[in-house]
Scaffold this motif. Structure first.
Motif, PDB file in Angstrom:
ATOM      1  N   GLY A 252       0.672  -1.306  -0.156  1.00  6.69           N
ATOM      2  CA  GLY A 252       0.193   0.128  -0.056  1.00  6.69           C
ATOM      3  C   GLY A 252       0.766   1.281  -0.050  1.00  6.69           C
ATOM      4  N   GLY A 253       2.240   1.126  -0.092  1.00  5.76           N
ATOM      5  CA  GLY A 253       3.205   2.176   0.097  1.00  5.76           C
ATOM      6  C   GLY A 253       3.690   2.679   1.395  1.00  5.76           C
ATOM      7  N   ALA A 254       3.485   1.733   2.211  1.00  3.25           N
ATOM      8  CA  ALA A 254       3.993   2.333   3.664  1.00  3.25           C
ATOM      9  C   ALA A 254       5.620   1.802   3.863  1.00  3.25           C
ATOM     10  CB  ALA A 254       3.011   1.831   4.741  1.00  3.25           C
ATOM     11  N   LYS A 255       6.242   2.515   4.477  1.00  3.12           N
ATOM     12  CA  LYS A 255       7.579   2.040   4.856  1.00  3.12           C
ATOM     13  C   LYS A 255       7.379   1.186   6.432  1.00  3.12           C
ATOM     14  CE  LYS A 255      12.185   3.845   5.845  1.00  3.12           C
ATOM     15  NZ  LYS A 255      13.051   4.923   6.281  1.00  3.12           N
ATOM     16  N   VAL A 256       7.497   0.011   6.318  1.00  6.07           N
ATOM     17  CA  VAL A 256       7.471  -0.919   7.410  1.00  6.07           C
ATOM     18  C   VAL A 256       8.706  -1.226   8.350  1.00  6.07           C
ATOM     19  CG1 VAL A 256       6.056  -2.943   8.370  1.00  6.07           C
ATOM     20  CG2 VAL A 256       5.171  -1.439   6.189  1.00  6.07           C
ATOM     21  N   LEU A 257       8.555  -1.084   9.334  1.00  6.70           N
ATOM     22  CA  LEU A 257       9.797  -1.707  10.479  1.00  6.70           C
ATOM     23  C   LEU A 257       9.240  -2.847  11.279  1.00  6.70           C
ATOM     24  CD1 LEU A 257      12.483  -1.881  11.326  1.00  6.70           C
ATOM     25  CD2 LEU A 257      11.815   0.096  13.069  1.00  6.70           C
ATOM     26  N   MET A 258       9.740  -3.969  11.318  1.00  8.90           N
ATOM     27  CA  MET A 258       9.173  -5.021  12.076  1.00  8.90           C
ATOM     28  C   MET A 258      10.219  -5.307  13.488  1.00  8.90           C
ATOM     29  SD  MET A 258       8.810  -8.430   9.562  1.00  8.90           S
ATOM     30  CE  MET A 258       7.832  -8.314   7.913  1.00  8.90           C
ATOM     31  N   ALA A 259       9.565  -5.466  14.488  1.00 11.41           N
ATOM     32  CA  ALA A 259      10.051  -5.733  15.827  1.00 11.41           C
ATOM     33  C   ALA A 259      10.035  -7.116  16.300  1.00 11.41           C
ATOM     34  CB  ALA A 259       9.628  -4.427  16.822  1.00 11.41           C
ATOM     35  N   ALA A 260      11.148  -7.598  16.219  1.00  8.01           N
ATOM     36  CA  ALA A 260      11.114  -9.204  16.672  1.00  8.01           C
ATOM     37  C   ALA A 260      11.034  -9.229  18.400  1.00  8.01           C
ATOM     38  CB  ALA A 260      12.405  -9.867  16.363  1.00  8.01           C
ATOM     39  N   GLY A 261       9.743  -8.934  18.860  1.00  8.24           N
ATOM     40  CA  GLY A 261       9.737  -9.047  20.237  1.00  8.24           C
ATOM     41  C   GLY A 261       9.434 -10.266  20.987  1.00  8.24           C
ATOM     42  N   ASP A 262       9.292 -11.335  20.040  1.00  7.97           N
ATOM     43  CA  ASP A 262       9.057 -12.676  20.430  1.00  7.97           C
ATOM     44  C   ASP A 262      10.496 -13.180  21.020  1.00  7.97           C
ATOM     45  OD1 ASP A 262       8.730 -15.224  21.343  1.00  7.97           O
ATOM     46  OD2 ASP A 262       7.467 -15.903  19.370  1.00  7.97           O
ATOM     47  N   THR A 263      10.928 -12.960  21.996  1.00 12.31           N
ATOM     48  CA  THR A 263      12.264 -13.126  22.563  1.00 12.31           C
ATOM     49  C   THR A 263      12.348 -14.507  23.510  1.00 12.31           C
ATOM     50  OG1 THR A 263      12.021 -11.938  24.574  1.00 12.31           O
ATOM     51  CG2 THR A 263      13.154 -10.975  22.624  1.00 12.31           C
ATOM     52  N   PHE A 264      10.999 -14.942  23.602  1.00 10.29           N
ATOM     53  CA  PHE A 264      11.172 -16.434  24.302  1.00 10.29           C
ATOM     54  C   PHE A 264      11.187 -17.532  23.744  1.00 10.29           C
ATOM     55  CE2 PHE A 264       8.453 -19.532  26.515  1.00 10.29           C
ATOM     56  CZ  PHE A 264       9.023 -19.497  27.824  1.00 10.29           C
ATOM     57  N   ARG A 265      10.825 -17.608  22.208  1.00 10.67           N
ATOM     58  CA  ARG A 265      10.761 -18.725  21.326  1.00 10.67           C
ATOM     59  C   ARG A 265      12.003 -18.438  20.573  1.00 10.67           C
ATOM     60  NH1 ARG A 265       8.190 -20.064  16.389  1.00 10.67           N
ATOM     61  NH2 ARG A 265       7.391 -18.057  16.444  1.00 10.67           N
ATOM     62  N   ALA A 266      13.257 -19.387  20.593  1.00 12.47           N
ATOM     63  CA  ALA A 266      14.381 -19.314  19.961  1.00 12.47           C
ATOM     64  C   ALA A 266      14.363 -19.177  18.335  1.00 12.47           C
ATOM     65  CB  ALA A 266      15.124 -20.469  20.115  1.00 12.47           C
ATOM     66  N   ALA A 267      13.318 -19.876  17.604  1.00 11.51           N
ATOM     67  CA  ALA A 267      13.116 -19.717  16.222  1.00 11.51           C
ATOM     68  C   ALA A 267      12.276 -18.609  15.819  1.00 11.51           C
ATOM     69  CB  ALA A 267      12.193 -20.918  15.931  1.00 11.51           C
ATOM     70  N   ALA A 268      11.417 -17.816  16.622  1.00  7.12           N
ATOM     71  CA  ALA A 268      10.692 -16.898  16.439  1.00  7.12           C
ATOM     72  C   ALA A 268      11.226 -15.762  15.460  1.00  7.12           C
ATOM     73  CB  ALA A 268      10.033 -16.293  17.435  1.00  7.12           C
ATOM     74  N   GLY A 269      12.649 -15.209  15.979  1.00  6.99           N
ATOM     75  CA  GLY A 269      13.151 -14.270  15.318  1.00  6.99           C
ATOM     76  C   GLY A 269      13.641 -14.594  13.941  1.00  6.99           C
ATOM     77  N   ASP A 270      14.028 -15.899  13.770  1.00  9.31           N
ATOM     78  CA  ASP A 270      14.442 -16.205  12.598  1.00  9.31           C
ATOM     79  C   ASP A 270      13.312 -16.339  11.591  1.00  9.31           C
ATOM     80  OD1 ASP A 270      17.073 -16.672  13.282  1.00  9.31           O
ATOM     81  OD2 ASP A 270      16.778 -18.833  13.777  1.00  9.31           O
ATOM     82  N   GLN A 271      12.233 -16.774  11.970  1.00  7.90           N
ATOM     83  CA  GLN A 271      10.784 -16.742  11.016  1.00  7.90           C
ATOM     84  C   GLN A 271      10.531 -15.437  10.833  1.00  7.90           C
ATOM     85  OE1 GLN A 271       7.623 -18.314  13.331  1.00  7.90           O
ATOM     86  NE2 GLN A 271       6.177 -18.254  11.664  1.00  7.90           N
ATOM     87  N   LEU A 272      10.540 -14.157  11.734  1.00  8.84           N
ATOM     88  CA  LEU A 272      10.294 -12.955  11.292  1.00  8.84           C
ATOM     89  C   LEU A 272      11.358 -12.599  10.296  1.00  8.84           C
ATOM     90  CD1 LEU A 272       7.777 -11.036  11.754  1.00  8.84           C
ATOM     91  CD2 LEU A 272       9.342 -10.142  13.485  1.00  8.84           C
ATOM     92  N   GLU A 273      12.585 -13.077  10.435  1.00 10.38           N
ATOM     93  CA  GLU A 273      13.699 -12.379   9.487  1.00 10.38           C
ATOM     94  C   GLU A 273      13.302 -12.870   8.284  1.00 10.38           C
ATOM     95  OE1 GLU A 273      17.798 -12.882  10.491  1.00 10.38           O
ATOM     96  OE2 GLU A 273      17.304 -12.574  12.816  1.00 10.38           O
ATOM     97  N   ILE A 274      12.868 -14.064   8.186  1.00 11.28           N
ATOM     98  CA  ILE A 274      12.449 -14.750   6.757  1.00 11.28           C
ATOM     99  C   ILE A 274      11.223 -13.699   5.961  1.00 11.28           C
ATOM    100  CG2 ILE A 274      11.277 -16.601   5.584  1.00 11.28           C
ATOM    101  CD1 ILE A 274      12.926 -18.240   7.598  1.00 11.28           C
ATOM    102  N   TRP A 275      10.219 -13.429   6.966  1.00 14.97           N
ATOM    103  CA  TRP A 275       9.307 -12.596   6.509  1.00 14.97           C
ATOM    104  C   TRP A 275       9.442 -11.175   6.110  1.00 14.97           C
ATOM    105  CZ3 TRP A 275       4.696 -13.514   4.569  1.00 14.97           C
ATOM    106  CH2 TRP A 275       4.003 -14.738   4.970  1.00 14.97           C
ATOM    107  N   ALA A 276      10.510 -10.847   6.922  1.00 13.41           N
ATOM    108  CA  ALA A 276      11.181  -9.348   6.400  1.00 13.41           C
ATOM    109  C   ALA A 276      11.787  -9.535   5.027  1.00 13.41           C
ATOM    110  CB  ALA A 276      12.094  -9.025   7.557  1.00 13.41           C
ATOM    111  N   GLU A 277      12.691 -10.356   4.883  1.00 12.00           N
ATOM    112  CA  GLU A 277      13.212 -10.471   3.688  1.00 12.00           C
ATOM    113  C   GLU A 277      12.095 -10.798   2.566  1.00 12.00           C
ATOM    114  OE1 GLU A 277      16.592 -10.604   1.123  1.00 12.00           O
ATOM    115  OE2 GLU A 277      16.386 -10.401   3.337  1.00 12.00           O
ATOM    116  N   ARG A 278      11.196 -11.571   2.849  1.00  8.38           N
ATOM    117  CA  ARG A 278      10.297 -12.147   1.636  1.00  8.38           C
ATOM    118  C   ARG A 278       9.294 -10.764   1.302  1.00  8.38           C
ATOM    119  NH1 ARG A 278       5.577 -16.713   2.747  1.00  8.38           N
ATOM    120  NH2 ARG A 278       4.597 -16.987   0.698  1.00  8.38           N
ATOM    121  N   THR A 279       9.064  -9.835   2.334  1.00  3.65           N
ATOM    122  CA  THR A 279       8.300  -8.550   2.167  1.00  3.65           C
ATOM    123  C   THR A 279       8.981  -7.425   1.824  1.00  3.65           C
ATOM    124  OG1 THR A 279       8.154  -7.969   4.474  1.00  3.65           O
ATOM    125  CG2 THR A 279       6.459  -9.473   3.574  1.00  3.65           C
TER     126      THR A 279
END
Length: 365
Positions: free
Chosen positions: A190-217
């Motif tokens: 939609g034209g927005a400049k988006v920043l993600m915050a990997a705030g799921d620090t409890f689950r080890a794989a969560a940050g990696d999962q969100l990094e993949i989404w950051a790369e994908r999007t």
């Protein structure tokens, strides 16, 4: 506070440690091949968020077939409605309404909503207001639509200041991180400049999962460089970065938690306070992700999350694999919280902005 970056990723990472709490480093990860022409910040422009919301809504209307196919199992359950009403006559009223009641219950509308709808139809039939099967079906659809639209706006409320901050919460396995990634995709398109915050620090794989989404999007992401970082610290750093670097929207992931785990629920309060400290008046939205396959069993957890942090909207996922789409109506009615998005498939575009009228047409075709 100096820290050496991994040599394999020099083109993707830049260290943001000047404003970090002393015990942790934070990394801002960017896509491998960023398109800088798309990173112009537009939130300061008059009506940017209004236009962004309109674009998302228009895209959803063009994707109405996705919503229609996504609720096919619920629609199959409710196909009996057309059969019941096709040859309806006044003498059959009690039998038809009893079977209609059963169909609604099977689709997880819940006893309270089902009785309310059926008794309203019974009264209108007795008063002579409904004289044909088609009129009864129209009245049924209107009743459901009214229940869905009385509880607030289904559009994202992003305010007027940049960055808008959205916190995503929910239990493990509900599709929380995936929903955040798909939401980022819609906002970015939609034209927005988006920043993600990997705030799921409890689950080890969560940050990696969100990094993949950051790369994908094609979005950037703030992650904690060290283990056991506080979620509130990561989110606070992301919002600061959002302000300093002109982002339009900051999407904050959080650790999945059971609604009965009170220590983790308290962590959500800390995350919310951390955002407000950096951006008074934020977060703009706190969205609760609920697994649609659990049907009405989602209500207790939704009530608890709402009591702890004040939920502003719901994301219902996995509805394409469920015949319990009626739970959408019950959740909205019980909690008084609008549904903002529904997940109707595995694809990146299958997180659909919720359109109450399209939903009603999809389940009562």
């Amino acid at each position: 506070m100096a820290s050496r970056l991994p040599s394999s990723l020099p083109h993707r990472l830049s260290l943001l440690s000047k404003t970090s709490p002393p015990q942790h480093h934070y990394l801002l990860l960017a896509p491998s091949r960023p398109d800088h022409s798309r990173f112009k910040c537009r939130a300061g422009e008059t009506g940017f968020f209004t236009r962004l919301g309109r674009l998302i809504k228009e895209k959803a209307k063009s994707d109405v077939d996705k919503l229609f196919s996504g609720f096919s199992k619920t629609r199959d359950n409710l196909a009996v409605v057309d059969e019941l009403l096709l040859y309806w006559n006044l003498a059959d009223t009690d039998r038809v309404l009893d079977e209609l009641e059963e169909a609604l219950l099977v689709s997880d509308f819940g006893p309270k909503i089902t009785i309310k709808i059926v008794e309203s139809l019974r009264e209108d039939i007795a008063a002579g207001k409904l004289k044909s099967g088609s009129e009864i079906k129209d009245a049924l659809k209107k009743s459901v639509l009214d229940l869905l639209t009385i509880k607030g706006k289904t559009e994202l409320q992003l305010g007027y200041r940049k960055p808008a901050v959205v916190i995503i919460v929910g239990v493990n396995g509900g599709g929380k991180t995936t929903s955040l990634g798909k939401l980022a995709y819609r906002l970015k398109n939609g034209g927005a400049k988006v920043l993600m915050a990997a705030g799921d620090t409890f689950r080890a794989a969560a940050g990696d999962q969100l990094e993949i989404w950051a790369e994908r999007t094609g979005c950037e992401i703030v992650v904690a460089e060290k283990e056991k970082a506080k979620a509130a610290s990561v989110i606070s750093q992301a919002v600061k970065t959002g302000k300093e670097q002109g982002y339009d929207v900051v999407l904050c992931d959080t650790s999945g938690r059971l609604h009965t785990n009170y220590s983790l629920m308290e962590e959500l309060i800390a995350c919310k306070k951390a955002v407000t400290k950096v951006m008074p008046g934020a977060p703009n939205e706190i969205l609760l992700v609920l697994d649609g396959t659990t049907g009405l069993n989602m209500l207790p957890q939704a009530r608890e999350f709402n009591e702890i942090v004040g939920i502003t909207g719901l994301i219902l996922t996995k509805l394409d694999g469920s015949a319990r789409g009626g739970c959408v109506v019950s959740v909205v009615n019980e909690l008084g919280i609008p549904v903002k998005f529904v997940g109707v498939g595995e694809g990146v575009e299958d997180l659909q902005p919720f359109d109450a009228e399209a939903f009603v047409n999809a389940i009562f075709s």
